[in-house]
Design a protein around this motif. Structure first.
Motif, PDB file in Angstrom:
ATOM      1  N   PHE A 185      -5.268  -3.565  -1.922  1.00 49.60           N
ATOM      2  CA  PHE A 185      -5.429  -2.131  -1.695  1.00 49.60           C
ATOM      3  C   PHE A 185      -4.336  -1.671  -0.744  1.00 49.60           C
ATOM      4  O   PHE A 185      -4.190  -2.202   0.341  1.00 49.60           O
ATOM      5  CB  PHE A 185      -6.806  -1.838  -1.079  1.00 49.60           C
ATOM      6  N   TRP A 186      -3.573  -0.677  -1.167  1.00 55.47           N
ATOM      7  CA  TRP A 186      -2.470  -0.196  -0.335  1.00 55.47           C
ATOM      8  C   TRP A 186      -2.699   1.277   0.006  1.00 55.47           C
ATOM      9  O   TRP A 186      -1.929   2.144  -0.313  1.00 55.47           O
ATOM     10  CB  TRP A 186      -1.140  -0.360  -1.063  1.00 55.47           C
ATOM     11  N   SER A 187      -3.787   1.536   0.698  1.00 57.07           N
ATOM     12  CA  SER A 187      -4.095   2.910   1.062  1.00 57.07           C
ATOM     13  C   SER A 187      -3.485   3.305   2.390  1.00 57.07           C
ATOM     14  O   SER A 187      -3.459   4.464   2.742  1.00 57.07           O
ATOM     15  CB  SER A 187      -5.613   3.085   1.132  1.00 57.07           C
ATOM     16  N   VAL A 188      -2.961   2.350   3.170  1.00 55.13           N
ATOM     17  CA  VAL A 188      -2.409   2.640   4.482  1.00 55.13           C
ATOM     18  C   VAL A 188      -0.952   3.059   4.317  1.00 55.13           C
ATOM     19  O   VAL A 188      -0.109   2.294   3.846  1.00 55.13           O
ATOM     20  CB  VAL A 188      -2.518   1.414   5.403  1.00 55.13           C
ATOM     21  N   SER A 189      -0.639   4.275   4.722  1.00 55.92           N
ATOM     22  CA  SER A 189       0.690   4.840   4.456  1.00 55.92           C
ATOM     23  C   SER A 189       1.801   4.080   5.145  1.00 55.92           C
ATOM     24  O   SER A 189       2.911   3.985   4.621  1.00 55.92           O
ATOM     25  CB  SER A 189       0.722   6.309   4.883  1.00 55.92           C
ATOM     26  N   THR A 190       1.550   3.516   6.313  1.00 54.32           N
ATOM     27  CA  THR A 190       2.605   2.809   7.032  1.00 54.32           C
ATOM     28  C   THR A 190       3.075   1.579   6.290  1.00 54.32           C
ATOM     29  O   THR A 190       4.173   1.091   6.545  1.00 54.32           O
ATOM     30  CB  THR A 190       2.105   2.370   8.420  1.00 54.32           C
ATOM     31  N   VAL A 191       2.246   1.062   5.393  1.00 53.24           N
ATOM     32  CA  VAL A 191       2.629  -0.114   4.623  1.00 53.24           C
ATOM     33  C   VAL A 191       3.189   0.286   3.264  1.00 53.24           C
ATOM     34  O   VAL A 191       4.277  -0.125   2.873  1.00 53.24           O
ATOM     35  CB  VAL A 191       1.433  -1.072   4.456  1.00 53.24           C
ATOM     36  N   ARG A 192       2.467   1.153   2.580  1.00 59.18           N
ATOM     37  CA  ARG A 192       2.821   1.468   1.196  1.00 59.18           C
ATOM     38  C   ARG A 192       4.010   2.414   1.073  1.00 59.18           C
ATOM     39  O   ARG A 192       4.751   2.358   0.083  1.00 59.18           O
ATOM     40  CB  ARG A 192       1.600   2.083   0.511  1.00 59.18           C
ATOM     41  N   ALA A 193       4.242   3.220   2.087  1.00 67.68           N
ATOM     42  CA  ALA A 193       5.272   4.259   1.979  1.00 67.68           C
ATOM     43  C   ALA A 193       6.658   3.701   1.737  1.00 67.68           C
ATOM     44  O   ALA A 193       7.508   4.374   1.147  1.00 67.68           O
ATOM     45  CB  ALA A 193       5.270   5.114   3.247  1.00 67.68           C
ATOM     46  N   SER A 194       6.900   2.497   2.187  1.00 64.99           N
ATOM     47  CA  SER A 194       8.251   1.951   2.090  1.00 64.99           C
ATOM     48  C   SER A 194       8.531   1.257   0.764  1.00 64.99           C
ATOM     49  O   SER A 194       9.670   0.851   0.518  1.00 64.99           O
ATOM     50  CB  SER A 194       8.476   0.950   3.231  1.00 64.99           C
ATOM     51  N   TYR A 195       7.529   1.117  -0.098  1.00 61.10           N
ATOM     52  CA  TYR A 195       7.763   0.409  -1.354  1.00 61.10           C
ATOM     53  C   TYR A 195       8.677   1.231  -2.261  1.00 61.10           C
ATOM     54  O   TYR A 195       8.570   2.442  -2.353  1.00 61.10           O
ATOM     55  CB  TYR A 195       6.445   0.152  -2.070  1.00 61.10           C
ATOM     56  N   PRO A 196       9.589   0.574  -2.953  1.00 60.14           N
ATOM     57  CA  PRO A 196      10.545   1.320  -3.784  1.00 60.14           C
ATOM     58  C   PRO A 196       9.903   1.861  -5.059  1.00 60.14           C
ATOM     59  O   PRO A 196       9.001   1.250  -5.629  1.00 60.14           O
ATOM     60  CB  PRO A 196      11.602   0.268  -4.112  1.00 60.14           C
ATOM     61  N   GLN A 197      10.406   2.998  -5.498  1.00 60.86           N
ATOM     62  CA  GLN A 197      10.046   3.516  -6.811  1.00 60.86           C
ATOM     63  C   GLN A 197      10.856   2.752  -7.845  1.00 60.86           C
ATOM     64  O   GLN A 197      12.073   2.664  -7.750  1.00 60.86           O
ATOM     65  CB  GLN A 197      10.348   5.006  -6.899  1.00 60.86           C
ATOM     66  N   THR A 198      10.210   2.176  -8.828  1.00 61.94           N
ATOM     67  CA  THR A 198      10.909   1.351  -9.831  1.00 61.94           C
ATOM     68  C   THR A 198      10.776   1.888 -11.249  1.00 61.94           C
ATOM     69  O   THR A 198      11.302   1.277 -12.182  1.00 61.94           O
ATOM     70  CB  THR A 198      10.399  -0.098  -9.788  1.00 61.94           C
TER      71      THR A 198
END
Length: 917
Positions: A47-60
Motif C-alpha cells: 500500500f503506497w498511500s503515504v505521499s512522502t514515499v509514493r510521490a517520487s516514483y516515476p511515471q512509466t
C-alpha cells in the motif's frame, strides 16, 4: 556515498532556539521513519498511500510533455524496469536519457555531483568538511570545468547539454520530497533543495571513477613505511615480481616495430631496459607524513571500490572459430563495491533511423549522471572494460616553507587558490590550496601534518602549514583530457579502426578494452595517458626538490601502447593481470599489476574446452563467470592435510579439507574452514611483523582459546582476538598479491616469515608446518565462536555475506531508517581472487566488500540472444518494485534476456511512456 557520511545535522541559531529546533526536527524525523516503517511493515509497498514515499516514483506510462524536444521519444520498459529509448535526433535521445536517469536515480546523481565538487557539507553538514577540503584540493570539479571549456569537442558538449536539459526538465516544479524519500528525511533537518544539473556535473564523474582506479598510490606509501622496519629483501618478499611464467599477460604477441616506431602485433620483442627504482633514502624520516596521508586517503569516498584496493574485473572474448554460434562471444563483469542502488543503470539508446541527424543505436550499462553507454554493444561491435592498473599517480616529498617549496636549490612560490566550503546548519569554512611543480599539496589536508616541522604558529583563516615537509600528488586525471569524447566515439564505432580511435581519447582512467564485431574480429587495446618518468619506477615517493625526478612532458604515445587483433590463439582474456611482459616492452606501465590469479583460471577454462574439441556456448561463458575455485586452496590444502594434528577438535576440522575440490559454494563447510585458516596464516606469518603505521582497522573477534583440560564447553574460553595480537599490527588483506607471496615462500619451510613468538598458551613456531598447525587451531576456535561447535552447521555463506546499503542515510542515518533503506544479507559463494570474485578483506573479516557489479555475455551478431544482470535493479527508490529485483538472480548466477532489436524490445515491453515536445 562515503562510509563516513554523517546523519544530517541541525540548523544553527541561539542556544535555546537551536536546541528547540533540533528536538522538533528530530521528532518530525521520527514521525517519517515511523510512517515508512508502517508502509514497509505491510509488504514493502503493498500500500503506497503515504505521499512522502509514493510521490517520487516515476511515471512509466502515458504521456509527459518535455521542454526542448523536437519530436516524440518513446521510453519502453521491460518487466525489470529497464528502459529502451527511441528518438529521431541525438539531442532528443540524450535529453530523454537525462530525464529517465533523473526519474529513477536523481538522489544518487545529486550526491555524486556534490562529492565530485567537494560540496557534501552542503547536504550533510559539518561531518563532511574534511572530505570536501581534500576533494577541493584535488580539484576534480575545476579540471572538469577546464575540460568542458577548452578540450571537449563541440558535439560532446551538445550531448552533455541536452542530457542536462533533460535532467532539469524532470526537476522543474518538483520539491525534494517529490524526487526521492531521502530528500524528505534530509529536508527535515537542513532544508536542502537540489539545484539544476550542469554539463560539468557529468564530466566530473569521470574524475571520481579515475580516482578509484588510480593505481598504486597506496602501495607507494606502504612500501615507504615498510622501510622503517623491514629490509629491502623483506619488502621484495611482500611485493614479489609478476609471475610471467605461470600467469599469461594479456598480450603475448607483438612489440614496438623498429621500422615504424608503432606497436605491431606481428613484430618480435626485444629486451626493454626499464629505469631503476626510486631511491629508498628519499623517504627516510618522513613516516609521519606518509602515515598521516594514508589515514587521510582512507576517509575519502570510494564510489567504485574499497579505497582503491581489490578493484578488479573480468572480461574475455572468444573467436567464432571456437564458439557454438560461429560468431564471437564476449563476457564482462566489473568488480566494484557493493552499493544500493547499483552503480550501473541498464539502458538502450536507439535512433529510429540511424542517420547524420541521429547517430546512435546502442545498449548496455550506463552511469546515472552521464550520457551515453559505458559498457555494451551497438549494431556492429561489442566492448568491455577491466581496470588496466597503470601507474598514473606519483607522490612527491616536498621541502616547504611559508614562502614556497625547494626545487633545484631555489625556493619556488606555491600556486595558491582559496575556496569556501558551505556547511548545512553551520558556518562556512575557507581553505587555502597550495600547488607545487608536481601538483596539489595533499598533505595540507591532514591534521597530523600540522605538527610536522612547524616553526611558527599558523595565522589567518586558512589551514596553511609552516616550514617542514609536505606531500604533493602528480596524477594524470588532474590534466584536462578527452575521456568524455571517447564515450560517444565508442558508442558510434563500427569497426576496429574506429574503436581504436575512440580508445585513443579514453585517457583516464586507463582501462583494458576488449572488442568483437559482427564480421568475426576480436581485439584488445590498452589505452590511457600513462606518464614517462624522468627517473625511478614509481614504486616509492620521489624527492620533489630535485628536477631529476618528475614526469616528462609527453606521455607514452598511443601508437606504442599494446593491442591485438585476431590473435592466433583465438581468444583474449583481461582480468587485471600484466598487459605485456615488461622484459619485452620499453615503457613502464606499472610495477604493481594484479598477479593474474583470475586471468589464468579463465585462460585455463577456455583452453580446456578448446583442447577437448568442444565449442564454447553462451551458457559456458556464464558458468565461467560463476567459477568459484580457490587458487590458494589448491596450493595449501595438500600441505595442510599432511600435518599431524593431535587435538581431536582441530583434527575434526582438518578432515573437512580432505577430499574437498577447492570450490567455494555458499553451503560449503570446507570453504568456510579453509578461508579461516588462510586468514590466520596471514595474521601469524605477516600481520605482527609489519610497521604499526600500516595497521588496518579490522574486527575484534570473539575467539575460543584452548585450555589444557576439561570438557569442550569449558576448555575453550571466549577471548577478544585483538587482545591476543599486537594492537598496532598491520593485517594483510589476503588478495592475490598475498597468494603470490605465500606461493614464493611455500617450499622454504624454515623461512623467517614462518617464525612467530610464544603468545599466551601458544608455543613459538619455527617452521612452516608449525605455523600452519597453529593457524588451523586458531581457525577452528574462531569458527566455533562464529558458527557454533557443530561443524555440520558450518557454511561459507554464513560467514561470507553480502549486505547492500543505501549509500547515504543507509550508512550513517538513524538505525530504523537504515533498516528501511538497506537490504540483505545474502549468503554468497565465490571469494577473493576467484573468477566469481565476491571479495573479502582478511584484515576485517569475511563479509563481502566487492562484487561482480554486473555480468553480461554478449552474443555478437545475434544481439537478442545476449544476456545480462545487474547487482540491484533499475530504481533508486526504496520500496519500489525495481529497487533490488535482480539481486536474487544475480546471487544465484542467473542472467536475464537482453533485448536489442525492435521486435525483441516490443515483445519484452510492459510499460510505454511517450515524451512529447
Amino acid at each position: 556515498m562515503p562510509a563516513n557520511t554523517t546523519a544530517p545535522s541541525g540548523t544553527t541559531g541561539s542556544a535555546g532556539g537551536k536546541t528547540g529546533r533540533k528536538k522538533g526536527r528530530r521528532a518530525r524525523l521520527i514521525v517519517i521513519v515511523l510512517v515508512l516503517a508502517l508502509v514497509a511493515g505491510i509488504g514493502y509497498g503493498a500500500f503506497w498511500s503515504v505521499s512522502t514515499v509514493r510521490a517520487s516514483y516515476p511515471q512509466t506510462t502515458g504521456t509527459i510533455k518535455l521542454d526542448g524536444l523536437d519530436g516524440d521519444v518513446e521510453v519502453k520498459r521491460d518487466a525489470y524496469g529497464v528502459p529502451q529509448l527511441y528518438a529521431d535526433s541525438d539531442a532528443d535521445l540524450f535529453r530523454a536519457q537525462g530525464f529517465v536517469h533523473a526519474q529513477d536515480r536523481f538522489w544518487e546523481m545529486d550526491v555524486r555531483r556534490h562529492m565530485t565538487a567537494g560540496r557534501l557539507s552542503e547536504m550533510f553538514g559539518s561531518g563532511q568538511v574534511d572530505t570536501d577540503a581534500f576533494l577541493r584540493t584535488l580539484g576534480w570539479r575545476k579540471v572538469a570545468q577546464e575540460e568542458y571549456d577548452t578540450v571537449l569537442s563541440p558535439e560532446t558538449k551538445k550531448n552533455l547539454q541536452a542530457y542536462a536539459d533533460g535532467v532539469n526538465a524532470y526537476l522543474k516544479g518538483r520539491d525534494g520530497k517529490d524526487i526521492s524519500v531521502e530528500y524528505a528525511a534530509l529536508g527535515l533537518t537542513n532544508d536542502y533543495k537540489p539545484g539544476e544539473w550542469t554539463p560539468v556535473d557529468s564530466v566530473a564523474w569521470l574524475k571520481a571513477m579515475a580516482w578509484d582506479l588510480r593505481g598504486n598510490m597506496q602501495d607507494e606509501i606502504d612500501r615507504s613505511l615498510m622501510a622503517s622496519r623491514l629490509d629491502k629483501k623483506q619488502i621484495a618478499d611482500l611485493y614479489p615480481a609478476y609471475p610471467y611464467d605461470d600467469h599469461k599477460p594479456i598480450v603475448s604477441e607483438g612489440a614496438i616495430s623498429p621500422v615504424t616506431g608503432k606497436y605491431d602485433p606481428d613484430a618480435t620483442p626485444s629486451s626493454s631496459g626499464l629505469g631503476s627504482d626510486t631511491p629508498q633514502g628519499a623517504t627516510e624520516g618522513l613516516n609521519t607524513q606518509l602515515a598521516s596521508l594514508s589515514d587521510t586517503l582512507d576517509e575519502i569516498p570510494a564510489l567504485l571500490g574499497p579505497n582503491g584496493n581489490g578493484i578488479g574485473s573480468n572480461s574475455w572474448v572468444v573467436s567464432g572459430k571456437y564458439t557454438t554460434t560461429g560468431k564471437p562471444l564476449l563476457a564482462n563483469d566489473p568488480h566494484l563495491a557493493p552499493m544500493l542502488p547499483s552503480l550501473w543503470y541498464q539502458m538502450g539508446l536507439h535512433c529510429r533511423e540511424v542517420s547524420a541527424k541521429c547517430r546512435y543505436d546502442t545498449a548496455g550499462y550506463t552511469f546515472s549522471g552521464m550520457p551515453g553507454v559505458i559498457i555494451g554493444h551497438n549494431a556492429d561491435i561489442a566492448w568491455g572494460f577491466t581496470n588496466l592498473g597503470a601507474d598514473v599517480t606519483d607522490l612527491f616529498l616536498e621541502k616547504v616553507s611559508d614562502d614556497g617549496y625547494l626545487y633545484d636549490g631555489k625556493i619556488k612560490p606555491f600556486t595558491v587558490r582559496t575556496e569556501t566550503i558551505k556547511v548545512a546548519g553551520g558556518k562556512s569554512r575557507t581553505i587555502t590550496i597550495r600547488e607545487t611543480e608536481h601538483g596539489p599539496l595533499v598533505s595540507d589536508r591532514s591534521s597530523e601534518m600540522e605538527k610536522v616541522g612547524q616553526k611558527a604558529p599558523v595565522t589567518g583563516t586558512a589551514p596553511d602549514r609552516a616550514a617542514g615537509y609536505g606531500v604533493s600528488l602528480r596524477w594524470t586525471a588532474l590534466d584536462a583530457g578527452h575521456s568524455m569524447d571517447a564515450v560517444f566515439e565508442l558508442n558510434r564505432a563500427k569497426d576496429f579502426p574506429s574503436f581504436r580511435k575512440a580508445a585513443e581519447h579514453f585517457e583516464v582512467p586507463s582501462q583494458n578494452l576488449i572488442y568483437a564485431d559482427t564480421k568475426g574480429h576480436i581485439g584488445y587495446q590498452a589505452p590511457g595517458r600513462i606518464p614517462v618518468r624522468k627517473s625511478g619506477d614509481g614504486t616509492m615517493p620521489s624527492p620533489g626538490w630535485s628536477s631529476k625526478y618528475g614526469w616528462k612532458e609527453e606521455a607514452v604515445p598511443f601508437d606504442e601502447l599494446p593491442y591485438e587483433l585476431d590473435p592466433k590463439r583465438g581468444y583474449i582474456v583481461t582480468a587485471n593481470q600484466a598487459v605485456v611482459d615488461e622484459k619485452k616492452y620499453p615503457h613502464l606501465l606499472t610495477k604493481d599489476w594484479g598477479y593474474g590469479t583470475r586471468s589464468q583460471r579463465i585462460n585455463d577454462l577456455i583452453e580446456s574446452k578448446i583442447k577437448g574439441g568442444g565449442k564454447i556456448s553462451t551458457e559456458d561463458m556464464q558458468k565461467m563467470q560463476m567459477d568459484n575455485t580457490s587458487a590458494i586452496a589448491t596450493l595449501l590444502v595438500p600441505e595442510l592435510t599432511k600435518i599431524d594434528i593431535g587435538d581431536k577438535n582441530v583434527r575434526e576440522a582438518q578432515k573437512l579439507l580432505e577430499g574437498w575440490r577447492y570450490t567455494q559454494e555458499s553451503d560449503s563447510a570446507a570453504a568456510a574452514y579453509f578461508n579461516a585458516v588462510w586468514r590466520n596464516i596471514l595474521k601469524l606469518a605477516f600481520g605482527n611483523k609489519l610497521p604499526k603505521e600500516l595497521r588496518v582497522e579490522g574486527e575484534c573477534l570473539n575467539v575460543r582459546r584452548a585450555d589444557s583440560s576439561g570438557p569442550i564447553d569449558e576448555r575453550h574460553k571466549l577471548v577478544r582476538e585483538c587482545g591476543q595480537r599486537a594492537p598496532d599490527a598491520a593485517q594483510p588483506d589476503g588478495g592475490d598479491r598475498w597468494y603470490q607471496v605465500v606461493t614464493n615462500l611455500l617450499k622454504d619451510e624454515n623461512n623467517d616469515w614462518w617464525k612467530t613468538p610464544k603468545s599466551g598458551r601458544d608455543e613459538a613456531t619455527e617452521t612452516r608446518d608449525e605455523l600452519f598447525a597453529r593457524a588451523m587451531k586458531d581457525a577452528r576456535w574462531e569458527l566455533t565462536a562464529k558458527l557454533g561447535k557443530d561443524m555440520s552447521t558450518w557454511s561459507w555463506g554464513r560467514l561470507h555475506q553480502l549486505n547492500l546499503e543505501n549509500q547515504t542515510l543507509g550508512k550513517e542515518g538513524p538505525g530504523v531508517l537504515k533498516q528501511l533503506l538497506n537490504r540483505g544479507p545474502w549468503n554468497l559463494g565465490g571469494g577473493e581472487a576467484a573468477v566469481n570474485a565476491t571479495g573479502w578483506n582478511a584484515a576485517g573479516g569475511y563479509d563481502v566488500v566487492w562484487v561482480p557489479s554486473m555480468r553480461m555475455v554478449v552474443n555478437v551478431g545475434d544481439w537478442d540472444k545476449s544476456r545480462w544482470i545487474n547487482l540491484t535493479g533499475a530504481s533508486g527508490h526504496a520500496f519500489a518494485a525495481h529497487y533490488t529485483d535482480q539481486t536474487d538472480k544475480w546471487a544465484n548466477g542467473e542472467l536475464l534476456d537482453w533485448s536489442f532489436g525492435t521486435n525483441a524490445v516490443a515483445e519484452s515491453t510492459t510499460d510505454i511512456l511517450t515524451l512529447k515536445p
